[in-house]
Design a protein around this motif. Sequence first.
Motif, PDB file in Angstrom:
ATOM      1  N   PHE A 181      35.743  23.007  56.207  1.00 41.16           N
ATOM      2  CA  PHE A 181      34.242  22.976  55.968  1.00 41.16           C
ATOM      3  C   PHE A 181      33.787  24.509  56.421  1.00 41.16           C
ATOM      4  N   ALA A 182      34.264  24.822  57.552  1.00 38.59           N
ATOM      5  CA  ALA A 182      33.823  26.461  57.957  1.00 38.59           C
ATOM      6  C   ALA A 182      34.482  27.352  57.055  1.00 38.59           C
ATOM      7  N   LEU A 183      35.468  27.230  56.504  1.00 36.82           N
ATOM      8  CA  LEU A 183      36.282  28.134  55.527  1.00 36.82           C
ATOM      9  C   LEU A 183      35.638  28.187  54.419  1.00 36.82           C
ATOM     10  N   ILE A 184      35.073  26.978  53.862  1.00 40.29           N
ATOM     11  CA  ILE A 184      34.679  27.053  52.475  1.00 40.29           C
ATOM     12  C   ILE A 184      33.129  27.687  52.634  1.00 40.29           C
ATOM     13  N   LEU A 185      32.722  27.326  53.958  1.00 40.28           N
ATOM     14  CA  LEU A 185      31.400  28.181  53.868  1.00 40.28           C
ATOM     15  C   LEU A 185      31.389  29.525  54.095  1.00 40.28           C
ATOM     16  N   LEU A 186      32.186  30.195  54.893  1.00 42.05           N
ATOM     17  CA  LEU A 186      32.776  31.485  54.935  1.00 42.05           C
ATOM     18  C   LEU A 186      32.898  32.146  53.485  1.00 42.05           C
ATOM     19  N   VAL A 187      33.771  31.457  52.742  1.00 39.27           N
ATOM     20  CA  VAL A 187      34.111  32.012  51.609  1.00 39.27           C
ATOM     21  C   VAL A 187      32.646  31.920  50.662  1.00 39.27           C
ATOM     22  N   TYR A 188      32.094  30.784  50.532  1.00 35.00           N
ATOM     23  CA  TYR A 188      30.777  30.934  49.844  1.00 35.00           C
ATOM     24  C   TYR A 188      29.973  31.827  50.194  1.00 35.00           C
ATOM     25  N   THR A 189      29.685  32.139  51.562  1.00 40.57           N
ATOM     26  CA  THR A 189      28.770  33.196  51.933  1.00 40.57           C
ATOM     27  C   THR A 189      29.056  34.608  51.397  1.00 40.57           C
ATOM     28  N   CYS A 190      30.494  35.055  51.529  1.00 39.53           N
ATOM     29  CA  CYS A 190      30.874  36.241  51.124  1.00 39.53           C
ATOM     30  C   CYS A 190      30.599  36.343  49.433  1.00 39.53           C
ATOM     31  N   ILE A 191      30.802  35.110  48.579  1.00 40.01           N
ATOM     32  CA  ILE A 191      30.806  35.501  47.386  1.00 40.01           C
ATOM     33  C   ILE A 191      29.378  35.620  46.960  1.00 40.01           C
ATOM     34  N   ILE A 192      28.324  34.860  47.579  1.00 43.56           N
ATOM     35  CA  ILE A 192      27.134  34.876  47.293  1.00 43.56           C
ATOM     36  C   ILE A 192      26.358  36.093  47.668  1.00 43.56           C
ATOM     37  N   TYR A 193      26.951  36.811  48.818  1.00 40.20           N
ATOM     38  CA  TYR A 193      26.397  38.086  49.339  1.00 40.20           C
ATOM     39  C   TYR A 193      26.657  39.295  48.306  1.00 40.20           C
ATOM     40  N   LEU A 194      27.878  39.033  47.668  1.00 40.52           N
ATOM     41  CA  LEU A 194      28.438  40.048  46.814  1.00 40.52           C
ATOM     42  C   LEU A 194      27.681  40.050  45.699  1.00 40.52           C
ATOM     43  N   PHE A 195      27.110  38.797  45.205  1.00 41.34           N
ATOM     44  CA  PHE A 195      26.172  38.487  44.182  1.00 41.34           C
ATOM     45  C   PHE A 195      25.196  39.335  44.308  1.00 41.34           C
ATOM     46  N   SER A 196      24.551  39.048  45.565  1.00 41.92           N
ATOM     47  CA  SER A 196      23.124  39.465  45.965  1.00 41.92           C
ATOM     48  C   SER A 196      23.206  41.139  45.612  1.00 41.92           C
ATOM     49  N   LEU A 197      24.395  41.661  46.365  1.00 39.21           N
ATOM     50  CA  LEU A 197      24.608  43.062  46.018  1.00 39.21           C
ATOM     51  C   LEU A 197      24.518  43.687  44.738  1.00 39.21           C
ATOM     52  N   ALA A 198      25.069  42.821  43.747  1.00 36.78           N
ATOM     53  CA  ALA A 198      24.960  43.217  42.298  1.00 36.78           C
ATOM     54  C   ALA A 198      23.699  43.141  41.883  1.00 36.78           C
ATOM     55  N   ILE A 199      23.008  42.069  42.185  1.00 40.54           N
ATOM     56  CA  ILE A 199      21.696  41.899  41.782  1.00 40.54           C
ATOM     57  C   ILE A 199      20.775  42.908  42.028  1.00 40.54           C
ATOM     58  N   ALA A 200      20.826  43.450  43.406  1.00 38.61           N
ATOM     59  CA  ALA A 200      20.082  44.438  43.954  1.00 38.61           C
ATOM     60  C   ALA A 200      20.207  46.020  43.384  1.00 38.61           C
ATOM     61  N   SER A 201      21.453  46.148  43.118  1.00 38.91           N
ATOM     62  CA  SER A 201      22.021  47.338  42.539  1.00 38.91           C
ATOM     63  C   SER A 201      21.785  47.581  41.086  1.00 38.91           C
ATOM     64  N   SER A 202      21.683  46.452  40.195  1.00 33.38           N
ATOM     65  CA  SER A 202      21.715  46.507  38.782  1.00 33.38           C
ATOM     66  C   SER A 202      20.256  46.567  38.464  1.00 33.38           C
ATOM     67  N   GLN A 203      19.926  47.670  37.691  1.00 34.42           N
ATOM     68  CA  GLN A 203      18.513  47.468  37.263  1.00 34.42           C
ATOM     69  C   GLN A 203      18.141  46.944  35.871  1.00 34.42           C
ATOM     70  N   ARG A 204      19.400  46.722  35.020  1.00 34.72           N
ATOM     71  CA  ARG A 204      19.165  46.433  33.715  1.00 34.72           C
ATOM     72  C   ARG A 204      19.692  44.716  33.537  1.00 34.72           C
ATOM     73  N   HIS A 205      20.679  44.765  34.358  1.00 37.72           N
ATOM     74  CA  HIS A 205      21.436  43.351  34.181  1.00 37.72           C
ATOM     75  C   HIS A 205      21.199  42.438  35.462  1.00 37.72           C
ATOM     76  N   ALA A 206      20.215  42.692  36.435  1.00 43.53           N
ATOM     77  CA  ALA A 206      19.703  41.771  37.631  1.00 43.53           C
ATOM     78  C   ALA A 206      19.698  40.481  37.045  1.00 43.53           C
ATOM     79  N   LYS A 207      18.842  40.266  36.242  1.00 41.47           N
ATOM     80  CA  LYS A 207      18.972  38.701  35.686  1.00 41.47           C
ATOM     81  C   LYS A 207      19.993  38.005  35.275  1.00 41.47           C
TER      82      LYS A 207
END
Length: 466
Positions: A48-74
């Motif tokens: 459960f802890a491993l799943i939470l960590l992996v999920y956290t990493c993936i969602i954080y990477l998505f947040s970086l992509a959302i924040a850095s993208s001007q045209r494709h954030a949505k």
Amino acid sequence: MSYLSIEFGLLFIAFFALYWGCCFSPNLQNKLLLIASYLIVASYSWLFALILLVYTCIIYLFSLAIASSQRHAKRWLILALCVSIINLALFKYFDFFRYELQALLNFCHLPILLPVITVLIPIGISFYTFHSVSYLVSVQKKALPVAKFWDFALFLSFFPSIIAGPINRAKDFLPQIAVSQPREILQPFRAFTLIILAVIKVYCLGGLVSENWVKPIFANPLEFNVIDLLVGLYGYAMQIYLNFSGYTDLVTAIALLLGFRLPINFNFPYLALNLREFWERWHISLSHWIRDYIYIPLGGSRKGFIRTQINVLLAMLLSGLWHGAGINFIIWGACHGIGIIALNIGDRYFGRNWITARSPIIARLITWHYVCFTWLFFNSESLPDAIDYLTALTHNFFIEPNYIGAFLFICIIFFTYPLFKNIPDWFTLQLGKIKPWYLPFIFILILWVTIYIAPSGVPNFIYANF
């Protein structure tokens, strides 16, 4: 590990001392909280802890992509939300949908056998999924900058609220993590009051109601009279409120002792005069989350009366499905959706709050009984069990009631319930008047009496299952 167990209490006292020993450094406190949170999740299963960590990493990477993208954030946001939903569906709903799909294939006489896979539901997955959605949406709307990774990891895993809520909003909670000034204990007298209330509600009152009324009646409903069956329904309505609001009191107190504020989750829901008001008072963090992230994106009330009712029903169906992968939870959500739609239709043709304006007590009685009726599906293990209960409720009129005393007692509680509203604030005020060195003895005495009266064993938190 139950948060009401002696083991957790002793561990928390040790952690509390270590945590405030590092009060000079909020960053170090955050690291201690993160470690403690992951250890608690890992105490259920290291996976459960491993799943939470992996999920956290993936969602954080998505947040970086959302924040850095001007045209494709949505587009990045939609993709991230799809990943979150698929992750939740895979772990929480795979068995349910596999069973229903297999039944459909068999009905259609298609020779397809779906694989049987045992999927364990990670603890807290519903709550940290909802937390992550609020973060992603806030980043996409520029309401919140991208958090530091370890701050975001703590936001998702914060141990007081990961097991069974309440649901934290990123814009409200992340700033509490990213502080630079030393924290302080918040409202200590209120925190102690909430701990005492939690023990009384969950250990004593909720446990007694469950052991004496709910379990025996729900176990064999066909053997009981209508009065007894009403006691079972009323009792479960009381039990789930005492259990869940007691849990919220406890984790709110823990958060205050650690220098954090959690959102209000309950506001005397059984004082509600209609179903809409009930959802403004019950599991407030969930109802507001559904409003902001499901109902409003679907169109809310902006696209006409009929579309509004469809949106209400869809939102409540999803609320039911969120609570559990079973047809009984879907029916529970549908009942609430249909009830709100009926209320909206009544308001449209008879005037808003037309029953409340004429008789508030009748409005409250109707709301109470409708909510109790829906709890029948929530508490039943399966749809046939709920049907058995309904059958007994509509047929068993001539059996001598066993719980007439309990029925009268619950009636008294219902009508005196408004008088309880100010008790927590009054008790907090009285604690502030007592000399500090007396408080530990009062605290221990109340806990000892409560545990002595309560049924044996450590009670489970009902909402930890969702």
